[in-house]
Design a protein around this motif. Structure first.
Motif, short mmCIF file in Angstrom:
data_model
loop_
_atom_site.label_atom_id
_atom_site.label_comp_id
_atom_site.label_asym_id
_atom_site.label_seq_id
_atom_site.Cartn_x
_atom_site.Cartn_y
_atom_site.Cartn_z
N ILE A 1 38.79 42.01 31.44
CA ILE A 1 38.73 42.19 29.99
C ILE A 1 39.46 43.46 29.58
N ALA A 2 39.24 44.55 30.33
CA ALA A 2 39.93 45.80 30.02
C ALA A 2 41.44 45.66 30.19
N ARG B 1 30.66 39.99 40.24
CA ARG B 1 31.34 39.17 39.23
C ARG B 1 31.45 39.92 37.91
N ARG B 2 30.38 40.60 37.52
CA ARG B 2 30.42 41.35 36.27
C ARG B 2 31.45 42.46 36.32
N GLY B 3 31.52 43.14 37.46
CA GLY B 3 32.50 44.23 37.60
C GLY B 3 33.93 43.71 37.51
N ARG B 4 34.21 42.59 38.20
CA ARG B 4 35.57 42.04 38.15
C ARG B 4 35.89 41.51 36.76
N LEU B 5 34.88 40.94 36.09
CA LEU B 5 35.11 40.43 34.74
C LEU B 5 35.41 41.58 33.77
N ARG B 6 34.70 42.69 33.91
CA ARG B 6 34.98 43.85 33.06
C ARG B 6 36.40 44.37 33.29
N THR B 7 36.83 44.35 34.53
CA THR B 7 38.20 44.78 34.84
C THR B 7 39.22 43.89 34.16
N TRP C 1 35.08 45.39 47.63
CA TRP C 1 34.09 44.97 46.64
C TRP C 1 33.00 44.18 47.36
N TYR D 1 40.98 39.21 39.01
CA TYR D 1 39.65 38.62 39.14
C TYR D 1 39.37 38.07 40.54
#
Length: 374
Positions: free
Chosen positions: A32-33, A24-30, A15, A75
């Motif tokens: 949340i999913a 950060r946004r990509g890890r946060l989306r992961t 990453w 995260y």
């Protein structure tokens, strides 16, 4: 060059996008999913709520540790190396096994699917598949030893989860590879266009300005001597025509549509050598030259004659043309070596593009030889 096909199952995911905020946004989306699927863990806690008070406290504590570890691993672990990721996955397996140990229900080993999911996301896909298979076998063995029969429902769910997540992860990594490749191709295309523009501008301006300088210098000398004003005017008109022609060539070069003509270059070479007071021995036609070599030979001829006029101090220049070769010889000053400047470097690249080569070398005694052949 060897081209990798698809995603390497042994490759560790990385990453490292240029935009930290996007990371950060990509890890946060992961995260949340992944949090959505924790509903199955909550359901297991509810189902085991009939345990004694002490066991319920332990169950809630272990579940909270498992959930927090799972989300923090997804995260934070991507920012670390292989050791931290491996230890994080190992800790998730311990927390998941502790949950099944507190409930004393071997079917709860299926909740190790969260550890499997983290392993598939953070580790090489080959390792993720192995973790999924080993975890499934552990659930089968645990339920068979305790209950006397394999829990095929949990086994099937775990296998399908592993297969689905591996497929999705591989697809995501493939898309990321394509995006990276697209960005790299875009950068290379820009660099290639800059190189083409610099090479073409050098070829156009170098020859045109040299010829204009020679002609205006000749006109100045004629006017200063008062010998033949009509000839001086002719040279000035030629210089004006060449400057307009150079301007048109520059515009065509910038737009990418410039295609030089070998016959036209040969005529221009005759004019330039005459203005420089160099005896020219030139071929009469270019019909024998291979069609695919006429454009690169045009650039070689232009740059070669420009160098003869500017640097050689020659009295005679000879150009030889063959079906697949072009040779320029002069009788200029002796030279000890060849300095590969922008012009020769550009010509070498042009000839390499058509499978040819360029030779630039001093002649014995005096003079210089430039040869392009394919």
């Amino acid at each position: 060059m060897r081209v990798e096909q698809g995603v390497d199952l042994r490759e560790w995911p990385v990453w490292t996008p240029e935009d930290p905020a996007a990371t950060r946004r990509g890890r946060l989306r992961t995260v949340i999913a992944a949090a959505v699927f924790l509903v199955f863990l909550v359901r297991s806690v509810v189902q085991e709520w009939g345990l004694p008070v002490g066991s319920r406290v332990a169950l809630v504590a272990v579940a909270c540790v498992y959930v927090a570890s799972y989300l923090l691993t997804l995260y934070l672990a991507p920012l670390h190396g292989r050791l931290v990721r491996s230890l994080s996955i190992g800790w998730l397996y311990l927390a998941g096994a502790a949950f099944a140990l507190v409930t004393a229900d071997p079917s709860d080993l299926a909740l190790l699917s969260y550890a499997v999911a983290a392993g598939i996301i953070l580790l090489p896909l080959r390792w993720g598949v192995l973790l999924g298979v080993l975890t499934t076998l552990s659930v089968m063995a645990g339920t068979w030893l305790v209950d006397g029969a394999v829990d095929w429902r949990d086994t099937f769910v775990l296998l399908m989860m592993t297969a689905g997540l591996v497929t999705v992860t591989q697809l995501i990594r493939t898309v990321n590879q394509l995006r990276t490749a697209h960005d790299r191709i875009r950068v290379l295309a820009v660099a290639d266009e800059r190189s083409r523009l610099a090479r073409d501008m050098h070829d156009v301006l170098g020859h045109s300005l040299t010829t204009i300088t020679v002609k205006t210098g000749l006109a100045r000398r004629i006017l200063e001597s008062g010998a033949d004003p009509a000839r001086a005017l002719t040279e000035l008109r030629d210089a004006e025509r060449l400057s307009r022609q150079a301007l048109g060539e520059i515009r065509a070069t910038v737009s990418g549509y410039r295609r030089p003509s070998l016959a036209a270059e040969l005529a221009g070479v005759h004019e330039a050598l005459r203005a420089a007071d160099i005896t020219a021995v030139l071929p009469q036609a270019v019909d024998d030259v291979a069609e695919e070599l006429r454009e690169p030979f045009s650039y070689v001829l232009r740059e070669g004659i420009t160098n003869v006029i500017r640097h050689s101090g020659a009295n005679r220049c000879e150009v030889r043309l063959g079906p697949r070769c072009l040779e320029i010889r002069d009788d200029g000053r002796p030279t000890n070596g060849v300095a590969a400047g922008t012009g020769l470097t550009g010509l070498t690249e042009r000839m390499a593009a058509v499978g040819g080569r360029l030779t630039a070398e001093p002649l014995p005694g005096k003079g210089f030889r430039l040869c392009a052949e394919a």
